[in-house]
Write an enzyme that holds these catalytic residues in place. Structure first.
Site, PDB file in Angstrom:
ATOM      1  N   GLN A  92      -3.680   7.037  -7.910  1.00 47.69           N
ATOM      2  CA  GLN A  92      -2.337   6.478  -7.774  1.00 47.69           C
ATOM      3  C   GLN A  92      -1.289   7.529  -8.129  1.00 47.69           C
ATOM      4  OE1 GLN A  92      -1.325   3.510  -6.673  1.00 47.69           O
ATOM      5  NE2 GLN A  92      -3.346   2.605  -6.381  1.00 47.69           N
ATOM      6  N   CYS A 143      -2.454  -2.436  -0.840  1.00 49.45           N
ATOM      7  CA  CYS A 143      -1.248  -1.630  -0.681  1.00 49.45           C
ATOM      8  C   CYS A 143      -0.448  -2.039   0.543  1.00 49.45           C
ATOM      9  CB  CYS A 143      -1.592  -0.145  -0.628  1.00 49.45           C
ATOM     10  SG  CYS A 143      -2.775   0.299   0.660  1.00 49.45           S
ATOM     11  N   GLU A 165     -18.629   3.619  -2.782  1.00 47.30           N
ATOM     12  CA  GLU A 165     -17.565   4.477  -2.271  1.00 47.30           C
ATOM     13  C   GLU A 165     -18.118   5.345  -1.153  1.00 47.30           C
ATOM     14  OE1 GLU A 165     -14.575   6.525  -1.104  1.00 47.30           O
ATOM     15  OE2 GLU A 165     -14.224   4.974  -2.619  1.00 47.30           O
ATOM     16  N   TYR A 168     -14.944   0.122  -2.463  1.00 42.13           N
ATOM     17  CA  TYR A 168     -13.940   1.177  -2.286  1.00 42.13           C
ATOM     18  C   TYR A 168     -13.563   1.695  -3.673  1.00 42.13           C
ATOM     19  CZ  TYR A 168     -13.529  -1.455   2.115  1.00 42.13           C
ATOM     20  OH  TYR A 168     -13.776  -2.140   3.289  1.00 42.13           O
ATOM     21  N   CYS A 179      13.371  16.977  -4.300  1.00 35.16           N
ATOM     22  CA  CYS A 179      13.059  15.601  -3.908  1.00 35.16           C
ATOM     23  C   CYS A 179      13.195  14.725  -5.141  1.00 35.16           C
ATOM     24  CB  CYS A 179      11.650  15.507  -3.337  1.00 35.16           C
ATOM     25  SG  CYS A 179      11.112  13.807  -3.023  1.00 35.16           S
ATOM     26  N   ASP A 203     -10.685  -2.946  -3.264  1.00 37.77           N
ATOM     27  CA  ASP A 203      -9.503  -2.083  -3.182  1.00 37.77           C
ATOM     28  C   ASP A 203      -9.561  -1.280  -1.881  1.00 37.77           C
ATOM     29  OD1 ASP A 203      -7.242  -0.590  -3.707  1.00 37.77           O
ATOM     30  OD2 ASP A 203      -8.159   0.632  -5.273  1.00 37.77           O
TER      31      ASP A 203
END
Length: 329
Positions: free
Chosen positions: A139, A268, A197, A168, A75, A241
């Site tokens: 990430q 995102c 969280e 978050y 990949c 986030d």
């Protein structure tokens, strides 16, 4: 050209859902590999993920909207640090799934998806080390964490004596990185940072990453926590986030009611961001600044960091803020 297309998507989403018109000043910025200084603006950037295994025991990716496993020699998105794992060369249990991670602070790992090692891996970012579950959220681009913290810090411009809430929070990347810039005592220790969280393992690791910093780590669903009376009282700064679906009207409404002077929103999905921006606007906030980062090159995904301030806040002096002191240790 792909970054130009992504910028157009961000502009369209904000115009359509939040009536915010941005021009060519919005660009999607490439992000490099902090360890090597090499650009990672097309291929070779993914450091963690999951592969599926076909009936012959060969690893590959699932076809779009399908369970079919597409097998190939490799990949091209995968980071070079994953090569020693031989993900595509060896045979696996037919029908299984294979997790993999190449942490920036250690050797690469492979494991059966759903049965990741209990021992966390170490990621390096913002001058600090971070303990992260092998299959937990971090990430996937090696330069992403540092780039995001840099933009969040510059937008918020934290000041000593302010209270910051990181919603978050994951393993604490944003809140802990900014903790020495707000609510500090004479020794520079944070006195007013709260990390919220909902995931048990992530919140446990956030407490580990906090070490001896006097911050508060709360394990709770964000939407329930912000609804508690007084939970956000006295909050000056918020890092938001949320997952891909966005924060939603309930969370945005609770934040707006607390009237923090600035909210840094890490998104995102540009459509979810735009919808939440529209809700913020109804509640008396405005979009002051937005940047877009190409943290998923050669895909349709784009990450944004947006600054929201109260509608009557002065534009001058909101952006900026030194980054040299962000390291926690």
């Amino acid at each position: 050209a792909s970054r130009e297309l992504k910028a157009a998507v961000v502009r369209e989403a904000l115009a359509r859902f939040a009536d915010v018109r941005l021009g060519p000043e919005l660009v999607v910025e490439p992000v490099g590999d902090p360890a090597t200084g090499e650009p990672l603006d097309w291929l070779g950037w993914r450091t963690r993920g999951t592969l599926s295994v076909d009936a012959a025991g060969r690893a590959g990716m699932r076809a779009e909207r399908s369970h079919e496993v597409v097998v190939g020699p490799g990949c091209p998105q995968l980071h070079a640090a994953l090569a020693p794992l031989g993900l595509f060369q060896r045979r696996w249990e037919p029908g299984s799934r294979v997790g993999f991670v190449a942490p920036t602070g250690g050797a690469p790992l492979r494991f059966e998806a759903g049965h990741a090692p209990a021992e966390p891996v170490t990621e390096l970012a913002v001058g600090a080390s971070w303990r992260v579950a092998p299959d937990g959220f971090w990430q996937v681009h090696p330069g992403a964490a540092g780039a995001l913290v840099q933009h969040v810090a510059a937008m918020l411009g934290p000041r000593p004596g302010e209270r910051l809430v990181d919603l978050y929070a994951g393993v604490g990347l944003f809140g802990l990185s900014l903790s020495r810039l707000v609510g500090s005592d004479a020794q520079g220790q944070s006195l007013a940072v709260t990390l919220v969280e909902g995931d048990r393992r992530a919140s446990e690791l956030a407490a580990v990453n906090a070490g001896d910093l006097p911050v508060t780590v709360v394990r709770a669903p964000v939407d329930r926590w912000v609804a508690r009376p007084g939970a956000l009282a006295g909050t000056d700064l918020v890092v938001l986030d949320p997952p891909r679906v966005g924060a939603g009207a309930g969370v945005v409404g609770a934040l707006a009611a607390a009237r923090p002077r600035a909210v840094a929103y890490v998104a995102c999905d540009p459509v979810a961001l735009a919808r939440d921006v529209a809700t913020f606007q109804v509640q008396g906030y405005r979009l002051e600044h937005v940047v877009a980062l190409d943290l998923f090159p050669a895909t349709h995904h784009v990450e944004c960091v947006a600054l929201l301030v109260t509608a009557d806040a002065a534009a001058g002096g909101v952006l900026g803020g030194g980054l040299a002191s962000l390291g926690r240790r």
